[in-house]
Motif scaffolding. Structure first.
Motif, mmCIF file in Angstrom:
data_model
loop_
_atom_site.group_PDB
_atom_site.id
_atom_site.type_symbol
_atom_site.label_atom_id
_atom_site.label_comp_id
_atom_site.label_asym_id
_atom_site.label_seq_id
_atom_site.Cartn_x
_atom_site.Cartn_y
_atom_site.Cartn_z
ATOM 1 N N GLU A 1 0.841 -1.199 0.000
ATOM 2 C CA GLU A 1 0.000 0.000 0.000
ATOM 3 C C GLU A 1 0.877 1.251 0.000
ATOM 4 O O GLU A 1 1.816 1.358 0.787
ATOM 5 N N SER B 1 2.695 2.989 -6.034
ATOM 6 C CA SER B 1 1.800 3.012 -7.197
ATOM 7 C C SER B 1 2.406 2.342 -8.419
ATOM 8 O O SER B 1 1.676 1.788 -9.234
ATOM 9 N N THR C 1 1.454 8.891 -1.171
ATOM 10 C CA THR C 1 0.771 8.750 0.120
ATOM 11 C C THR C 1 0.017 10.036 0.431
ATOM 12 O O THR C 1 0.260 11.071 -0.179
ATOM 13 N N ARG D 1 6.952 -0.499 6.162
ATOM 14 C CA ARG D 1 6.473 -1.439 5.137
ATOM 15 C C ARG D 1 7.585 -1.903 4.201
ATOM 16 O O ARG D 1 7.647 -3.082 3.860
#
Length: 91
Positions: A26, A29, A46, A59
């Motif tokens: 997440e 892109s 973000t 992450r």
């Protein structure tokens, strides 16, 4: 919106698996494999700086096979080009 370019090197033989894992993270892109100094380039988008910081420090650190990263935080947009059409092969 906070945008960044993340330059990534992987452990030997891990370019494709790391790219596939990154594409599922997440906040990432796009992921491009490259030649030259870095193995991969990831585009991060973000909602704010805190979300970008969490993406990069938590992450991405959880993705196995990454050996090194360099994050370039976008400061200002200097082009109005549609990036989707610029990178599209038109197929």
């Amino acid at each position: 919106m906070q945008n960044a370019v993340i330059l990534i090197n992987t452990e030997k033989g891990q370019v494709k698996p790391v790219a596939e894992r990154l594409a599922e993270v997440e906040g990432i892109s796009e992921v491009y494999s490259t030649c030259g100094r870095y193995d991969l380039v990831a585009i991060a988008r973000t909602r704010d700086f805190e979300s970008l910081a969490e993406l990069v420090t938590e992450r991405l650190n959880a993705v196995e096979g990454i050996s090194d990263t360099e994050t370039l935080n976008a400061m200002q947009v200097h082009s109005r080009h549609d990036l989707e059409s610029m990178f599209s092969l038109g197929w």
